[in-house]
Design a protein around this motif. Structure first.
Motif, PDB file in Angstrom:
ATOM      1  N   ALA A 198       0.835  -1.202   0.000  1.00  0.00           N
ATOM      2  CA  ALA A 198       0.000   0.000   0.000  1.00  0.00           C
ATOM      3  C   ALA A 198       0.867   1.248   0.000  1.00  0.00           C
ATOM      4  CB  ALA A 198      -0.925  -0.010   1.216  1.00  0.00           C
ATOM      5  N   ALA A 199       1.920   1.244   0.813  1.00  0.00           N
ATOM      6  CA  ALA A 199       2.820   2.396   0.884  1.00  0.00           C
ATOM      7  C   ALA A 199       3.542   2.607  -0.439  1.00  0.00           C
ATOM      8  CB  ALA A 199       3.827   2.199   2.014  1.00  0.00           C
ATOM      9  N   GLU A 200       3.980   1.528  -1.066  1.00  0.00           N
ATOM     10  CA  GLU A 200       4.671   1.658  -2.348  1.00  0.00           C
ATOM     11  C   GLU A 200       3.742   2.257  -3.401  1.00  0.00           C
ATOM     12  OE1 GLU A 200       7.561   1.796  -5.068  1.00  0.00           O
ATOM     13  OE2 GLU A 200       7.818   1.334  -2.952  1.00  0.00           O
ATOM     14  N   ALA A 201       2.472   1.878  -3.369  1.00  0.00           N
ATOM     15  CA  ALA A 201       1.514   2.464  -4.309  1.00  0.00           C
ATOM     16  C   ALA A 201       1.387   3.967  -4.075  1.00  0.00           C
ATOM     17  CB  ALA A 201       0.147   1.795  -4.161  1.00  0.00           C
ATOM     18  N   ALA A 202       1.396   4.395  -2.812  1.00  0.00           N
ATOM     19  CA  ALA A 202       1.283   5.826  -2.514  1.00  0.00           C
ATOM     20  C   ALA A 202       2.481   6.597  -3.044  1.00  0.00           C
ATOM     21  CB  ALA A 202       1.130   6.034  -1.016  1.00  0.00           C
ATOM     22  N   ALA A 212      -9.250   7.297  -9.409  1.00  0.00           N
ATOM     23  CA  ALA A 212      -9.314   6.288  -8.356  1.00  0.00           C
ATOM     24  C   ALA A 212      -8.653   5.008  -8.829  1.00  0.00           C
ATOM     25  CB  ALA A 212     -10.753   6.013  -7.961  1.00  0.00           C
ATOM     26  N   TYR A 213      -7.957   4.347  -7.903  1.00  0.00           N
ATOM     27  CA  TYR A 213      -7.239   3.108  -8.218  1.00  0.00           C
ATOM     28  C   TYR A 213      -7.432   2.110  -7.082  1.00  0.00           C
ATOM     29  CZ  TYR A 213      -4.799   6.192 -11.491  1.00  0.00           C
ATOM     30  OH  TYR A 213      -4.501   7.099 -12.480  1.00  0.00           O
ATOM     31  N   ASN A 214      -7.812   0.889  -7.435  1.00  0.00           N
ATOM     32  CA  ASN A 214      -7.844  -0.178  -6.446  1.00  0.00           C
ATOM     33  C   ASN A 214      -6.412  -0.640  -6.170  1.00  0.00           C
ATOM     34  OD1 ASN A 214     -10.665  -0.251  -6.346  1.00  0.00           O
ATOM     35  ND2 ASN A 214     -10.801  -1.771  -7.986  1.00  0.00           N
ATOM     36  N   VAL A 215      -6.040  -0.646  -4.910  1.00  0.00           N
ATOM     37  CA  VAL A 215      -4.715  -1.117  -4.500  1.00  0.00           C
ATOM     38  C   VAL A 215      -4.947  -2.359  -3.646  1.00  0.00           C
ATOM     39  CG1 VAL A 215      -2.613  -0.533  -3.228  1.00  0.00           C
ATOM     40  CG2 VAL A 215      -3.740   1.185  -4.650  1.00  0.00           C
ATOM     41  N   TRP A 262       2.517  -0.572 -10.852  1.00  0.00           N
ATOM     42  CA  TRP A 262       2.518  -1.041  -9.473  1.00  0.00           C
ATOM     43  C   TRP A 262       2.386  -2.559  -9.459  1.00  0.00           C
ATOM     44  CZ3 TRP A 262      -1.516  -3.419  -6.543  1.00  0.00           C
ATOM     45  CH2 TRP A 262      -1.206  -3.589  -5.186  1.00  0.00           C
ATOM     46  N   VAL A 263       3.301  -3.222  -8.776  1.00  0.00           N
ATOM     47  CA  VAL A 263       3.279  -4.680  -8.667  1.00  0.00           C
ATOM     48  C   VAL A 263       3.422  -5.041  -7.190  1.00  0.00           C
ATOM     49  CG1 VAL A 263       4.397  -6.844  -9.299  1.00  0.00           C
ATOM     50  CG2 VAL A 263       4.332  -4.953 -10.943  1.00  0.00           C
ATOM     51  N   PRO A 264       2.426  -5.673  -6.581  1.00  0.00           N
ATOM     52  CA  PRO A 264       2.544  -6.002  -5.156  1.00  0.00           C
ATOM     53  C   PRO A 264       3.649  -7.022  -4.903  1.00  0.00           C
ATOM     54  CG  PRO A 264       0.583  -7.042  -6.104  1.00  0.00           C
ATOM     55  CD  PRO A 264       1.134  -6.118  -7.154  1.00  0.00           C
ATOM     56  N   ALA A 265       4.499  -6.719  -3.937  1.00  0.00           N
ATOM     57  CA  ALA A 265       5.557  -7.659  -3.576  1.00  0.00           C
ATOM     58  C   ALA A 265       4.967  -8.920  -2.948  1.00  0.00           C
ATOM     59  CB  ALA A 265       6.535  -6.997  -2.608  1.00  0.00           C
TER      60      ALA A 265
END
Length: 278
Positions: A198-202, A212-215, A262-265
C-alpha cells in the motif's frame, strides 16, 4: 518534491515515509502523535501545519482505527479530510494522494473495478461507512490533481490482522471490532493488501494521472479460503464456518494500478499472512 504526509505514524505512514525519502522526496510528517502533533479535527491547526510545510503534494493516510470505533474513523474521513483539503487549497497545493477503501462498491458478481459505483445502500452501519468514503473522495477531488487509492483490507505490521492484533484477539475469544464475524467466516469475498505494498503504491501515485485506483493483491477470496490460512499463520483457533455471503463483499480488481507499473511484492495473502514482516 516536498511531500506532506498526514498520518505519518500510522500503519501505512510508517512504511511510507522511508520509501518517500529513499525516492528522493523531502518529507514533512504530521499526526496526532510524534514530533509534529496535529489534531486533524482542528481546522486551524491543520491549516497552520500545511502552510508551514508548504508542500508540493499532500499524502492523506489519516485513520482512527486504534479503538475500533467506526464513528471516530468516519469523523476523520469526513471532517479530517475536509480540513486537510481546505488547508491544501489555501496553500496552493495541486496534488493529493488519499487513502480510501476497496470494499465500498455496489453489490454485484465478481471483483469490482473502478467503474463500479459506490454502494447506494441506505441500510445501517454500511450506509454510514460508504457515506464517509463518498465524502472523503468528493473532498479530495476538489484539488486538480487528486489520486484516490482504494486499499484492500490492510494486513502486516501495525494492522488488525498482524500477530497480536485485534483479529488475533477476536479469534482467541476476546471481543473485537463489530464487523468481525459478520463477513469473515462465510462466502463473502475480500481483497487484501500488505501495508508495504500500500505504501509503495502511494509513492508511485505521486506520478499517476488523477483518478481512483484499487490497491489490492491479485487474489480476492472468500472467508472459506483466506480465514483458515490466517488462523494457521496466527496460531489461532478457527471460528465456526457460516453460511451465506454479503452481496457487496465482492473483492476488487487491481488491473488499473498494475497497468501503471505497481506490482505487489506480496501478490497473495496465501504467502503474505505467513510472512507479515516486522
Amino acid at each position: 518534491m516536498r511531500v506532506l504526509v498526514a498520518g505519518a505514524t500510522g500503519a501505512v505512514g510508517r512504511q511510507l515515509v522511508p520509501r518517500l525519502e529513499a525516492a528522493g522526496h523531502e518529507v514533512v510528517g504530521i499526526s496526532r502523535r510524534g514530533p509534529r502533533p496535529v489534531d486533524v479535527l482542528d481546522a486551524g491547526a491543520v491549516r497552520r501545519a500545511v502552510a508551514e510545510a508548504a508542500p508540493d503534494a499532500v499524502v492523506h493516510q489519516l485513520t482512527d482505527l486504534g479503538g475500533a470505533d467506526g464513528a471516530a474513523n468516519n469523523r476523520v474521513r469526513i471532517e479530517g479530510t475536509r480540513n486537510l483539503v481546505d488547508a491544501a487549497l489555501a496553500a496552493g497545493v495541486r496534488r493529493i494522494v488519499a487513502q480510501s477503501i476497496a470494499w465500498a462498491y455496489a453489490p454485484g458478481e465478481g471483483p469490482a473495478d473502478e467503474s463500479v459505483p459506490l454502494d447506494p445502500t441506505e441500510q445501517g452501519p454500511r450506509a454510514r461507512v460508504v457515506a464517509g468514503v463518498r465524502a472523503l473522495e468528493a473532498a479530495v477531488a476538489e484539488l486538480p490533481e487528486a489520486v484516490v487509492l482504494r486499499y484492500g483490507i490492510l494486513y502486516g505490521p501495525g494492522t488488525w490482522y498482524a500477530p497480536g492484533g485485534a483479529v488475533a484477539a477476536w479469534l482467541g475469544g476476546t471481543a473485537g471490532p463489530a464487523f468481525l464475524g459478520s463477513t469473515v467466516a462465510d462466502g463473502s469475498v475480500s481483497s487484501f493488501v500488505h501495508v508495504a505494498d500500500a505504501a509503495e503504491a502511494a509513492v508511485q501515485a505521486l506520478d499517476w494521472p488523477p483518478g481512483a485506483y484499487n490497491v489490492v493483491d491479485d487474489e480476492p477470496a472468500t472467508g472459506y479460503e483466506w480465514l483458515p490460512a490466517l488462523t494457521e499463520a496466527l496460531g489461532a483457533p478457527a471460528p465456526d464456518r457460516m453460511a451465506g455471503r454479503a452481496s457487496w463483499a465482492r473483492g476488487a480488481s487491481n488491473g488499473r494500478a498494475r497497468a501503471l507499473g505497481w506490482v505487489p511484492a506480496r501478490p497473495s495473502w496465501r504467502t503474505g499472512f505467513v510472512d507479515q514482516g516486522a
